[in-house]
Scaffold this motif. Structure first.
Motif, PDB file in Angstrom:
ATOM      1  N   ASN A 216       0.507  -1.066  -0.314  1.00  0.00           N
ATOM      2  CA  ASN A 216       0.281   0.086   0.090  1.00  0.00           C
ATOM      3  C   ASN A 216       0.371   1.282   0.415  1.00  0.00           C
ATOM      4  O   ASN A 216       2.274   1.144   0.822  1.00  0.00           O
ATOM      5  N   PRO A 217       0.151   3.039  -0.603  1.00  0.00           N
ATOM      6  CA  PRO A 217       1.238   3.957  -0.195  1.00  0.00           C
ATOM      7  C   PRO A 217       1.797   4.040   0.924  1.00  0.00           C
ATOM      8  O   PRO A 217       2.880   4.718   1.157  1.00  0.00           O
ATOM      9  N   SER A 222       6.544   5.138   4.391  1.00  0.00           N
ATOM     10  CA  SER A 222       6.776   4.824   5.601  1.00  0.00           C
ATOM     11  C   SER A 222       8.134   4.210   5.261  1.00  0.00           C
ATOM     12  O   SER A 222       9.012   5.590   6.194  1.00  0.00           O
ATOM     13  N   ARG A 223       8.645   3.493   4.662  1.00  0.00           N
ATOM     14  CA  ARG A 223       9.488   3.248   4.325  1.00  0.00           C
ATOM     15  C   ARG A 223      10.683   4.362   4.095  1.00  0.00           C
ATOM     16  O   ARG A 223      11.816   4.360   3.998  1.00  0.00           O
ATOM     17  N   TYR A 224      10.500   5.647   3.029  1.00  0.00           N
ATOM     18  CA  TYR A 224      11.330   6.610   2.949  1.00  0.00           C
ATOM     19  C   TYR A 224      11.376   7.173   4.122  1.00  0.00           C
ATOM     20  O   TYR A 224      12.372   8.373   3.991  1.00  0.00           O
ATOM     21  N   ILE A 225      10.161   8.082   4.638  1.00  0.00           N
ATOM     22  CA  ILE A 225       9.962   9.159   5.359  1.00  0.00           C
ATOM     23  C   ILE A 225      11.177   8.433   7.056  1.00  0.00           C
ATOM     24  O   ILE A 225      12.376   9.519   7.489  1.00  0.00           O
ATOM     25  N   SER A 226      10.795   6.879   7.612  1.00  0.00           N
ATOM     26  CA  SER A 226      11.900   6.656   8.212  1.00  0.00           C
ATOM     27  C   SER A 226      13.168   7.303   7.877  1.00  0.00           C
ATOM     28  O   SER A 226      14.264   7.008   8.969  1.00  0.00           O
ATOM     29  N   LEU A 253      15.085   5.113  -2.997  1.00  0.00           N
ATOM     30  CA  LEU A 253      14.887   5.172  -4.351  1.00  0.00           C
ATOM     31  C   LEU A 253      14.133   3.811  -4.695  1.00  0.00           C
ATOM     32  O   LEU A 253      12.554   4.032  -5.448  1.00  0.00           O
ATOM     33  N   ASN A 254      14.494   3.169  -3.443  1.00  0.00           N
ATOM     34  CA  ASN A 254      13.625   1.249  -3.780  1.00  0.00           C
ATOM     35  C   ASN A 254      11.853   1.938  -2.830  1.00  0.00           C
ATOM     36  O   ASN A 254      11.335   1.748  -4.238  1.00  0.00           O
ATOM     37  N   ALA A 255      11.574   2.962  -2.417  1.00  0.00           N
ATOM     38  CA  ALA A 255       9.975   2.829  -2.407  1.00  0.00           C
ATOM     39  C   ALA A 255       9.523   4.281  -3.578  1.00  0.00           C
ATOM     40  O   ALA A 255       8.531   4.058  -3.816  1.00  0.00           O
ATOM     41  N   LEU A 256      10.923   5.099  -4.176  1.00  0.00           N
ATOM     42  CA  LEU A 256       9.769   5.826  -5.005  1.00  0.00           C
ATOM     43  C   LEU A 256       9.728   4.628  -5.896  1.00  0.00           C
ATOM     44  O   LEU A 256       9.001   4.993  -6.490  1.00  0.00           O
ATOM     45  N   ILE A 265       0.395   7.948  -7.478  1.00  0.00           N
ATOM     46  CA  ILE A 265       0.727   9.081  -7.525  1.00  0.00           C
ATOM     47  C   ILE A 265       1.067   9.985  -6.753  1.00  0.00           C
ATOM     48  O   ILE A 265       2.297  10.545  -6.591  1.00  0.00           O
ATOM     49  N   LYS A 266       0.368  10.153  -5.283  1.00  0.00           N
ATOM     50  CA  LYS A 266       0.828  11.394  -4.214  1.00  0.00           C
ATOM     51  C   LYS A 266       2.171  10.947  -3.748  1.00  0.00           C
ATOM     52  O   LYS A 266       2.803  11.738  -3.536  1.00  0.00           O
ATOM     53  N   ASN A 267       2.605   9.281  -3.246  1.00  0.00           N
ATOM     54  CA  ASN A 267       3.967   8.785  -3.482  1.00  0.00           C
ATOM     55  C   ASN A 267       4.986   9.236  -4.115  1.00  0.00           C
ATOM     56  O   ASN A 267       5.931  10.129  -3.593  1.00  0.00           O
ATOM     57  N   ILE A 268       4.674   9.385  -4.961  1.00  0.00           N
ATOM     58  CA  ILE A 268       5.623  10.258  -6.464  1.00  0.00           C
ATOM     59  C   ILE A 268       6.416  11.604  -6.363  1.00  0.00           C
ATOM     60  O   ILE A 268       7.904  11.225  -6.688  1.00  0.00           O
ATOM     61  N   PHE A 269       5.303  11.942  -6.311  1.00  0.00           N
ATOM     62  CA  PHE A 269       5.137  13.290  -6.327  1.00  0.00           C
ATOM     63  C   PHE A 269       6.073  13.445  -5.503  1.00  0.00           C
ATOM     64  O   PHE A 269       7.103  14.744  -5.104  1.00  0.00           O
ATOM     65  N   GLU A 270       5.573  13.268  -3.651  1.00  0.00           N
ATOM     66  CA  GLU A 270       6.392  13.738  -2.665  1.00  0.00           C
ATOM     67  C   GLU A 270       7.653  13.317  -2.411  1.00  0.00           C
ATOM     68  O   GLU A 270       8.542  14.517  -1.482  1.00  0.00           O
TER      69      GLU A 270
END
Length: 315
Positions: A216-217, A222-226, A253-256, A265-270
């Motif tokens: 899920n997004p 969470s993987r990115y922001i942590s 980058l893996n999270a992206l 989409i929201k994840n991609i942009f943020e």
């Protein structure tokens, strides 16, 4: 020395009985088991209450409505209700070896460390038929560096903690993935003392419905922001070097990439905008920008262009 075991649960009626029984079977008797339900819709509540009626050391709570849904809020709420001097968390589909409490308490009594860590092994259906180590827990150098670089990992129940050194809410309730990594890395960066227990005392169940298998997004965010939060802390404390930067960016980058593949989409942009700013003064800026401007469009539309996400360490 009393140990408080905290178990968050959600729709685990079919498995939590075995988890609780492994607590009851402990050779060390001075414990309490705090189970916090996250809004189960199956008969988890009934299963847990049957155990609580038979053993007064087991207490059962429902996550307060004003707390964010998720295992992390349940873990933190359980800590608030705990009365032990030693704290341990356990997932509701895993089990303890019978000597888990005793082995940890023995080492806590012998030493003055803040944390004792034992190994976890995996199993599928029968806890007596274990398969392999869940992870390596012994670092070759600084443990916080090993955690960031992925050389070591501690399962959530592997460490037992002295309660008086824990923050009020140890688990970040906004994270839906990498919460134990963020918690353990943060504690190690805060110079907590620990000792490794050379025993397998945790049994982690491998099954298709395990929370870690969900897609899920929020998981990829969470993987990115942590990693981003640890990145900023390291930079602030002048502890960030090229190797640590590489490993943090690699996961970000893996999270992206995963977000692009699943069209979140929201994840991609943020994540993209965040990495653009984060990478401006980084030695890795070319690789980051290549992934953002070439990898993301190709992967999102055509599911191709994985080569643009390949990330090499600068030496």
């Amino acid at each position: 020395m009393k140990i408080s075991l905290i178990i968050p649960t959600f729709n685990r009626a079919a498995l939590i009985g075995e988890t609780i029984q492994s607590v009851i079977d402990q050779t060390y008797p001075d414990w309490e088991c705090i189970i916090v339900d996250d809004g189960s819709t199956d008969n988890t509540v009934q299963v847990v209450n049957e155990f609580a009626i038979r053993d007064s050391r087991i207490s059962f709570y429902k996550r307060p409505q004003d707390r964010q849904k998720g295992a992390n809020a349940c873990r933190n709420f359980g800590l608030e209700k705990s009365t032990g001097t030693i704290i341990n968390w356990l997932d509701s589909d895993d089990v303890l070896a019978v000597n888990h409490f005793q082995a940890h308490i023995n080492l806590h009594k012998k030493s003055s460390v803040n944390c004792v860590v034992s190994r976890a092994v995996t199993f599928k259906t029968n806890p007596n038929e274990t398969e392999e180590l869940w992870s390596i827990i012994v670092p070759k150098g600084d443990a916080w560096k090993g955690m960031i670089c992925g050389n070591i990992s501690w399962a959530t129940p592997s460490p037992t903690w002295k309660k008086n050194i824990l923050p009020v809410r140890p688990f970040n309730e906004a994270l839906q993935d990498a919460q134990e990594w963020f918690f353990h890395t943060t504690m190690l960066l805060n110079n907590i003392s620990y000792q490794i227990l050379n025993l397998d005392t945790i049994k982690v169940r491998r099954h298709d419905k395990r929370i870690g298998k969900s897609v899920n997004p929020q998981k990829f965010w969470s993987r990115y922001i942590s990693r981003l939060m640890i990145y900023k802390n390291l930079k602030k404390d002048n502890k960030l070097d090229r190797q640590l930067e590489f490993h943090l960016y690699r996961i970000m980058l893996n999270a992206l990439k995963k977000s692009a593949y699943n069209l979140y989409i929201k994840n991609i942009f943020e994540i993209s905008f965040s990495l653009l700013w984060c990478g401006i003064n980084s030695i890795y800026w070319k690789q980051l920008y290549r992934a953002i401007f070439f990898g993301v469009p190709l992967y999102s539309v055509f599911k191709k262009g994985e080569t643009f996400f390949k990330f090499k360490e600068c030496v």
